[in-house]
Design a protein around this motif. Structure first.
Motif, PDB file in Angstrom:
ATOM      1  N   ALA A  76       0.864  -1.180   0.000  1.00 48.50           N
ATOM      2  CA  ALA A  76       0.000   0.000   0.000  1.00 48.50           C
ATOM      3  C   ALA A  76       0.897   1.225   0.000  1.00 48.50           C
ATOM      4  CB  ALA A  76      -0.909   0.006   1.224  1.00 48.50           C
ATOM      5  N   LEU A  77       0.571   2.174  -0.845  1.00 49.30           N
ATOM      6  CA  LEU A  77       1.277   3.446  -0.900  1.00 49.30           C
ATOM      7  C   LEU A  77       0.285   4.522  -0.489  1.00 49.30           C
ATOM      8  CD1 LEU A  77       3.865   5.020  -1.754  1.00 49.30           C
ATOM      9  CD2 LEU A  77       2.747   5.327  -3.970  1.00 49.30           C
ATOM     10  N   ARG A  78       0.622   5.223   0.575  1.00 49.55           N
ATOM     11  CA  ARG A  78      -0.256   6.290   1.088  1.00 49.55           C
ATOM     12  C   ARG A  78       0.448   7.621   0.895  1.00 49.55           C
ATOM     13  NH1 ARG A  78      -3.406   6.468   6.677  1.00 49.55           N
ATOM     14  NH2 ARG A  78      -4.952   5.649   5.281  1.00 49.55           N
ATOM     15  N   LEU A  79      -0.284   8.578   0.315  1.00 45.23           N
ATOM     16  CA  LEU A  79       0.213   9.937   0.143  1.00 45.23           C
ATOM     17  C   LEU A  79      -0.656  10.857   0.976  1.00 45.23           C
ATOM     18  CD1 LEU A  79       0.726   9.945  -3.741  1.00 45.23           C
ATOM     19  CD2 LEU A  79       2.341   9.256  -1.968  1.00 45.23           C
ATOM     20  N   VAL A  80      -0.017  11.630   1.863  1.00 46.98           N
ATOM     21  CA  VAL A  80      -0.722  12.608   2.689  1.00 46.98           C
ATOM     22  C   VAL A  80      -0.337  13.969   2.123  1.00 46.98           C
ATOM     23  CG1 VAL A  80      -1.113  13.500   5.008  1.00 46.98           C
ATOM     24  CG2 VAL A  80      -0.550  11.076   4.690  1.00 46.98           C
ATOM     25  N   TYR A  81      -1.296  14.623   1.488  1.00 45.31           N
ATOM     26  CA  TYR A  81      -1.018  15.840   0.734  1.00 45.31           C
ATOM     27  C   TYR A  81      -0.855  17.065   1.618  1.00 45.31           C
ATOM     28  CZ  TYR A  81      -1.434  13.425  -3.608  1.00 45.31           C
ATOM     29  OH  TYR A  81      -1.186  12.571  -4.646  1.00 45.31           O
ATOM     30  N   ALA A  82       0.091  17.913   1.235  1.00 47.22           N
ATOM     31  CA  ALA A  82       0.330  19.180   1.920  1.00 47.22           C
ATOM     32  C   ALA A  82      -0.282  20.338   1.138  1.00 47.22           C
ATOM     33  CB  ALA A  82       1.836  19.408   2.095  1.00 47.22           C
ATOM     34  N   ARG A  83      -0.804  20.066  -0.049  1.00 50.40           N
ATOM     35  CA  ARG A  83      -1.355  21.098  -0.932  1.00 50.40           C
ATOM     36  C   ARG A  83      -2.646  20.601  -1.578  1.00 50.40           C
ATOM     37  NH1 ARG A  83       1.948  24.708  -0.560  1.00 50.40           N
ATOM     38  NH2 ARG A  83       4.186  24.577  -0.551  1.00 50.40           N
ATOM     39  N   ASP A  84      -3.438  21.539  -2.034  1.00 51.51           N
ATOM     40  CA  ASP A  84      -4.639  21.214  -2.795  1.00 51.51           C
ATOM     41  C   ASP A  84      -4.220  20.920  -4.239  1.00 51.51           C
ATOM     42  OD1 ASP A  84      -5.778  22.101  -0.433  1.00 51.51           O
ATOM     43  OD2 ASP A  84      -6.885  23.755  -1.325  1.00 51.51           O
ATOM     44  N   ILE A  85      -4.694  19.796  -4.768  1.00 56.98           N
ATOM     45  CA  ILE A  85      -4.392  19.416  -6.153  1.00 56.98           C
ATOM     46  C   ILE A  85      -5.638  18.762  -6.739  1.00 56.98           C
ATOM     47  CG2 ILE A  85      -2.894  18.079  -7.699  1.00 56.98           C
ATOM     48  CD1 ILE A  85      -0.773  18.101  -5.483  1.00 56.98           C
ATOM     49  N   GLY A  86      -5.995  19.163  -7.952  1.00 56.97           N
ATOM     50  CA  GLY A  86      -7.162  18.605  -8.622  1.00 56.97           C
ATOM     51  C   GLY A  86      -6.906  17.217  -9.176  1.00 56.97           C
TER      52      GLY A  86
END
Length: 185
Positions: A76-86
């Motif tokens: 499993a690869l989890r990305l926790v975003y620091a920015r808003d991205i469409g």
């Protein structure tokens, strides 16, 4: 007493990592292998975490993964975003990276089919949102946004190409790959 217990459980379920996470159904014994930040032009874009589904003798984290075999087992690869991205930008960037890594060996029809498939599972993200992909070798991948299922890809070649963006030897960020594989801090 029952009300207090219910209130406590409700409160705990709001904390990240405490509530049951839907993606863990696919990897019930998941343990984090490694993590690191992805930065672009100095800006933090997301924190990435790699989880393995293989039980480990260590109660803290799983052992490092052989870089040549990382996509031979479920992860499993989890990305926790620091920015808003469409979502569209996430899809376009993914396709661009796949093309960069594989050269122009993929037909336009394949790229369009893959773009359509990714468009069905990707969502807009805001700072703090978590996107998790569970890679299942020779099957495909399942995707989750903030632990809510967004869909699956039943194309093993697309799933492998997508996860290779982070885990393949031609990744754009080899240092992040080393951290994800548990080979560097």
């Amino acid at each position: 007493m029952k009300r207090q217990l219910a209130a406590l459980l409700l409160g705990l379920s709001a904390l990240p990592g405490i509530a049951a996470e839907a993606w863990r159904d696919a990897l019930p014994h998941a343990q984090m292998i490694g993590q690191g930040d992805y930065r672009w032009l100095g800006m933090r874009i997301y924190e990435a975490q790699l989880w393995t589904g293989q039980p480990s003798p260590s109660p803290v984290s799983a052992a490092p993964v052989d870089p040549a075999r990382v996509l031979d087992a479920p992860v499993a690869l989890r990305l926790v975003y620091a920015r808003d991205i469409g979502a569209r930008r996430l899809v376009d960037t993914s396709i661009d990276e796949i093309v960069r890594m594989q050269g122009h060996s993929l037909s336009d029809a394949t790229l369009q089919r893959w773009r359509d498939a990714l468009s069905r599972v990707m969502v807009d993200v805001r700072a703090g949102d978590r996107l998790t992909g569970v890679y299942l070798p020779n099957q495909g991948a399942h995707f989750y946004a903030n632990d809510r299922a967004t869909g699956q890809i039943d194309d093993p070649a697309l799933a492998r190409a997508f996860f290779s963006i982070w885990l393949g030897p031609a990744t754009r960020d080899p240092d992040l790959r080393q951290k994800l594989l548990g080979l560097a801090r």
